[in-house]
Design a protein around this motif. Structure first.
Motif, PDB file in Angstrom:
ATOM      1  N   MET A 187       0.813  -1.186   0.000  1.00 12.66           N
ATOM      2  CA  MET A 187       0.000   0.000   0.000  1.00 12.66           C
ATOM      3  C   MET A 187       0.858   1.252   0.000  1.00 12.66           C
ATOM      4  O   MET A 187       0.515   2.214  -0.648  1.00 12.66           O
ATOM      5  CB  MET A 187      -0.926  -0.006   1.216  1.00 12.66           C
ATOM      6  N   ALA A 188       1.943   1.232   0.720  1.00 18.64           N
ATOM      7  CA  ALA A 188       2.796   2.418   0.786  1.00 18.64           C
ATOM      8  C   ALA A 188       3.356   2.750  -0.594  1.00 18.64           C
ATOM      9  O   ALA A 188       3.403   3.913  -0.987  1.00 18.64           O
ATOM     10  CB  ALA A 188       3.924   2.214   1.776  1.00 18.64           C
ATOM     11  N   ARG A 189       3.753   1.716  -1.345  1.00 14.59           N
ATOM     12  CA  ARG A 189       4.288   1.968  -2.700  1.00 14.59           C
ATOM     13  C   ARG A 189       3.211   2.503  -3.622  1.00 14.59           C
ATOM     14  O   ARG A 189       3.464   3.407  -4.406  1.00 14.59           O
ATOM     15  CB  ARG A 189       4.907   0.698  -3.275  1.00 14.59           C
ATOM     16  N   LEU A 190       2.007   1.951  -3.518  1.00 13.52           N
ATOM     17  CA  LEU A 190       0.900   2.443  -4.343  1.00 13.52           C
ATOM     18  C   LEU A 190       0.570   3.888  -3.998  1.00 13.52           C
ATOM     19  O   LEU A 190       0.352   4.715  -4.876  1.00 13.52           O
ATOM     20  CB  LEU A 190      -0.343   1.577  -4.144  1.00 13.52           C
ATOM     21  N   ASN A 191       0.524   4.178  -2.711  1.00 10.68           N
ATOM     22  CA  ASN A 191       0.201   5.528  -2.267  1.00 10.68           C
ATOM     23  C   ASN A 191       1.250   6.537  -2.724  1.00 10.68           C
ATOM     24  O   ASN A 191       0.930   7.682  -3.045  1.00 10.68           O
ATOM     25  CB  ASN A 191       0.045   5.554  -0.750  1.00 10.68           C
ATOM     26  N   ALA A 192       2.493   6.104  -2.786  1.00 11.85           N
ATOM     27  CA  ALA A 192       3.575   7.004  -3.191  1.00 11.85           C
ATOM     28  C   ALA A 192       3.470   7.416  -4.653  1.00 11.85           C
ATOM     29  O   ALA A 192       3.873   8.513  -5.019  1.00 11.85           O
ATOM     30  CB  ALA A 192       4.927   6.346  -2.931  1.00 11.85           C
ATOM     31  N   VAL A 193       2.922   6.561  -5.495  1.00  9.75           N
ATOM     32  CA  VAL A 193       2.858   6.870  -6.929  1.00  9.75           C
ATOM     33  C   VAL A 193       1.461   7.271  -7.392  1.00  9.75           C
ATOM     34  O   VAL A 193       1.286   7.712  -8.520  1.00  9.75           O
ATOM     35  CB  VAL A 193       3.360   5.685  -7.787  1.00  9.75           C
ATOM     36  N   SER A 194       0.471   7.141  -6.537  1.00  9.84           N
ATOM     37  CA  SER A 194      -0.900   7.448  -6.924  1.00  9.84           C
ATOM     38  C   SER A 194      -1.225   8.915  -6.648  1.00  9.84           C
ATOM     39  O   SER A 194      -0.764   9.505  -5.686  1.00  9.84           O
ATOM     40  CB  SER A 194      -1.877   6.574  -6.143  1.00  9.84           C
ATOM     41  N   HIS A 195      -2.049   9.456  -7.514  1.00 10.48           N
ATOM     42  CA  HIS A 195      -2.544  10.820  -7.310  1.00 10.48           C
ATOM     43  C   HIS A 195      -3.981  10.787  -6.793  1.00 10.48           C
ATOM     44  O   HIS A 195      -4.650  11.803  -6.758  1.00 10.48           O
ATOM     45  CB  HIS A 195      -2.477  11.611  -8.614  1.00 10.48           C
ATOM     46  N   HIS A 196      -4.431   9.593  -6.426  1.00  7.49           N
ATOM     47  CA  HIS A 196      -5.798   9.397  -5.948  1.00  7.49           C
ATOM     48  C   HIS A 196      -5.765   8.807  -4.541  1.00  7.49           C
ATOM     49  O   HIS A 196      -4.843   8.075  -4.194  1.00  7.49           O
ATOM     50  CB  HIS A 196      -6.561   8.447  -6.882  1.00  7.49           C
ATOM     51  N   PRO A 197      -6.794   9.076  -3.737  1.00  5.99           N
ATOM     52  CA  PRO A 197      -6.847   8.481  -2.397  1.00  5.99           C
ATOM     53  C   PRO A 197      -6.988   6.963  -2.500  1.00  5.99           C
ATOM     54  O   PRO A 197      -7.629   6.461  -3.417  1.00  5.99           O
ATOM     55  CB  PRO A 197      -8.100   9.086  -1.769  1.00  5.99           C
ATOM     56  N   LEU A 198      -6.405   6.244  -1.557  1.00  2.23           N
ATOM     57  CA  LEU A 198      -6.527   4.795  -1.503  1.00  2.23           C
ATOM     58  C   LEU A 198      -7.424   4.409  -0.349  1.00  2.23           C
ATOM     59  O   LEU A 198      -7.436   5.070   0.684  1.00  2.23           O
ATOM     60  CB  LEU A 198      -5.153   4.143  -1.320  1.00  2.23           C
TER      61      LEU A 198
END
Length: 57
Positions: free
Chosen positions: A1-12
């Motif tokens: 999740m941390a990696r996804l959150n780092a590259v996403s411009h959308h809330p997770l």
């Protein structure tokens, strides 16, 4: 999740498998937690515990 959150411009949003045991690590990723609250038999106590975990991170 941390990696996804780092590259996403959308809330997770974490859909499942969030528990008291992995809550601190989950909160560090910045995701929303829903199922842990809704599945709780004592929502008030769960939210208080989550708030305490968040404030201590």
């Amino acid at each position: 999740m941390a990696r996804l959150n780092a590259v996403s411009h959308h809330p997770l949003v974490a859909i499942g498998r969030i528990s008291a045991a992995n809550l601190p690590a989950t909160l560090q990723t910045g995701v929303a937690v829903i199922s842990m609250i809704l599945a709780s038999p004592d929502i008030t106590a769960t939210v208080k515990a989550m708030r305490a975990a968040y404030q201590s991170k």
